[in-house]
Design a protein around this motif. Structure first.
Motif, PDB file in Angstrom:
ATOM      1  N   VAL A  37      44.049  39.935   3.651  1.00 21.81           N
ATOM      2  CA  VAL A  37      44.267  39.811   2.202  1.00 21.81           C
ATOM      3  C   VAL A  37      44.099  41.169   1.498  1.00 21.81           C
ATOM      4  N   VAL A  50      37.895  44.132   9.296  1.00 24.46           N
ATOM      5  CA  VAL A  50      37.640  43.960   7.856  1.00 24.46           C
ATOM      6  C   VAL A  50      38.737  44.646   7.031  1.00 24.46           C
ATOM      7  N   VAL A  67      39.398  35.111   7.588  1.00 29.76           N
ATOM      8  CA  VAL A  67      38.175  34.981   8.395  1.00 29.76           C
ATOM      9  C   VAL A  67      37.119  34.181   7.613  1.00 29.76           C
ATOM     10  N   ASP A  68      37.002  34.484   6.340  1.00 29.94           N
ATOM     11  CA  ASP A  68      36.002  33.850   5.473  1.00 29.94           C
ATOM     12  C   ASP A  68      36.209  32.332   5.463  1.00 29.94           C
ATOM     13  N   ALA A 126      34.083  38.935   3.862  1.00 32.71           N
ATOM     14  CA  ALA A 126      33.915  38.095   2.671  1.00 32.71           C
ATOM     15  C   ALA A 126      34.453  38.783   1.419  1.00 32.71           C
TER      16      ALA A 126
HETATM   17  N1  AR6 Z   1      39.272  35.337  13.701  1.00 38.28           N
HETATM   18  C1  AR6 Z   1      39.464  36.680  13.779  1.00 38.28           C
HETATM   19  N2  AR6 Z   1      40.246  37.360  12.927  1.00 38.28           N
HETATM   20  C2  AR6 Z   1      40.872  36.666  11.953  1.00 38.28           C
HETATM   21  C3  AR6 Z   1      40.698  35.267  11.785  1.00 38.28           C
HETATM   22  C4  AR6 Z   1      39.863  34.597  12.723  1.00 38.28           C
HETATM   23  N3  AR6 Z   1      39.632  33.273  12.666  1.00 38.28           N
HETATM   24  N4  AR6 Z   1      41.430  34.874  10.704  1.00 38.28           N
HETATM   25  C5  AR6 Z   1      42.032  35.979  10.211  1.00 38.28           C
HETATM   26  N5  AR6 Z   1      41.710  37.069  10.961  1.00 38.28           N
HETATM   27  P1  AR6 Z   1      41.040  38.653   5.992  1.00 38.28           P
HETATM   28  P2  AR6 Z   1      40.166  40.893   4.277  1.00 38.28           P
HETATM   29  C6  AR6 Z   1      42.109  38.477  10.801  1.00 38.28           C
HETATM   30  O1  AR6 Z   1      42.155  38.359   5.052  1.00 38.28           O
HETATM   31  O2  AR6 Z   1      41.464  41.581   4.421  1.00 38.28           O
HETATM   32  C7  AR6 Z   1      39.294  36.272   2.048  1.00 38.28           C
HETATM   33  O3  AR6 Z   1      39.940  35.406   1.158  1.00 38.28           O
HETATM   34  C8  AR6 Z   1      43.288  38.768   9.904  1.00 38.28           C
HETATM   35  O4  AR6 Z   1      44.517  38.620  10.645  1.00 38.28           O
HETATM   36  O5  AR6 Z   1      40.247  37.540   6.536  1.00 38.28           O
HETATM   37  O6  AR6 Z   1      38.897  41.695   4.406  1.00 38.28           O
HETATM   38  C9  AR6 Z   1      37.940  36.727   1.533  1.00 38.28           C
HETATM   39  O7  AR6 Z   1      37.284  35.702   0.822  1.00 38.28           O
HETATM   40  C10 AR6 Z   1      43.030  40.216   9.510  1.00 38.28           C
HETATM   41  O8  AR6 Z   1      43.485  41.116  10.525  1.00 38.28           O
HETATM   42  O9  AR6 Z   1      39.964  39.662   5.306  1.00 38.28           O
HETATM   43  C11 AR6 Z   1      38.292  37.876   0.656  1.00 38.28           C
HETATM   44  O10 AR6 Z   1      38.700  37.441  -0.627  1.00 38.28           O
HETATM   45  C12 AR6 Z   1      41.506  40.310   9.466  1.00 38.28           C
HETATM   46  O11 AR6 Z   1      41.039  39.149  10.150  1.00 38.28           O
HETATM   47  C13 AR6 Z   1      39.460  38.512   1.360  1.00 38.28           C
HETATM   48  O12 AR6 Z   1      40.059  37.463   2.128  1.00 38.28           O
HETATM   49  C14 AR6 Z   1      40.905  40.340   8.058  1.00 38.28           C
HETATM   50  O13 AR6 Z   1      41.655  39.498   7.194  1.00 38.28           O
HETATM   51  C15 AR6 Z   1      39.047  39.601   2.323  1.00 38.28           C
HETATM   52  O14 AR6 Z   1      40.201  40.200   2.865  1.00 38.28           O
END
Ligand code: AR6
Length: 186
Positions: free
Chosen positions: A130, A126, A32-33, A22
């Protein structure tokens, strides 16, 4: 506690608790969020808003975690954690500080999972989307922390499975290699 790796979508995991990557606002976002809020429905956001109003007016600090319902997801709880943004290489000492914050996300999420009585937990990589953390470095930090907790944190009796859910073959391959290395040496 067994550490397992799966390639897929974290919202489809049949586990007790799903960890969300998140942001401090707890009000949703992309990656993911976004997927968790879309699949879980509005109940999750409603609880996030209530938590924010009651405890996190200034936002949930990076490295901490908090639980809500999982709404319509096939899990009982979503544990929201806020990963650090990967620092710019010129920021020097920030890397060590934020590495500790990334480890803290896993520590706090599993601590809360244990408190809730969750026996299986799905965890995303995590900060690797992004927030720009390189996958290999993130995998080392995540796996080392969860392995360490399995050894020393009393989780062995509390949690049966910590399942890393990786989005895509590349991320899965990196986690697989790092897990192998940390378990048996290179
Ligand atoms: N299932 C599993 N992994 C996933 C999924 C999914 N459905 N979708 C994406 N990933 P991120 P962060 C992977 O950007 O970097 C949000 O806007 C993705 O490929 O979700 O911690 C929040 O609100 C990557 O390897 O999280 C925050 O503002 C990993 O999950 C911000 O992004 C994490 O990508 C957090 O950024």
């Amino acid at each position: 506690m067994e550490i397992t790796l799966t390639q897929g979508d974290i919202t489809e995991q049949q586990v007790d608790a799903i960890v969300n990557a998140a942001n401090s606002s707890l009000l949703g976002g992309g990656g993911v969020d976004g997927a968790i809020h879309r699949a879980g429905g509005p109940e999750i956001l409603a609880e996030c808003r209530a938590l924010r109003a009651a405890h996190y007016g200034k936002g949930l600090p990076t490295g901490q975690a908090v639980a809500t319902t999982a709404g319509r997801l096939p899990a009982r709880w979503v544990i929201h954690t806020v990963g650090p943004v990967h620092p710019d290489p010129r920021e020097g000492a920030e890397l060590a500080r934020r590495t500790e914050l990334l480890a803290s996300c896993y520590r706090e999420s599993l601590r809360i999972a244990t408190e809730l009585g969750a026996r299986s937990v799905a965890l995303p990589a995590v900060s690797t989307g992004v927030y720009g953390w390189p996958m290999e470095s993130a995998a080392r930090i995540a796996l080392a922390e969860v392995m360490e907790m399995g050894r020393t944190g009393g989780l062995d009796e509390a949690i049966d499975e910590a399942r890393f859910v990786l989005f895509g073959a590349d991320a899965y391959g990196v986690f697989e290699r790092v897990l192998q290395e940390l378990s048996h040496g290179p």
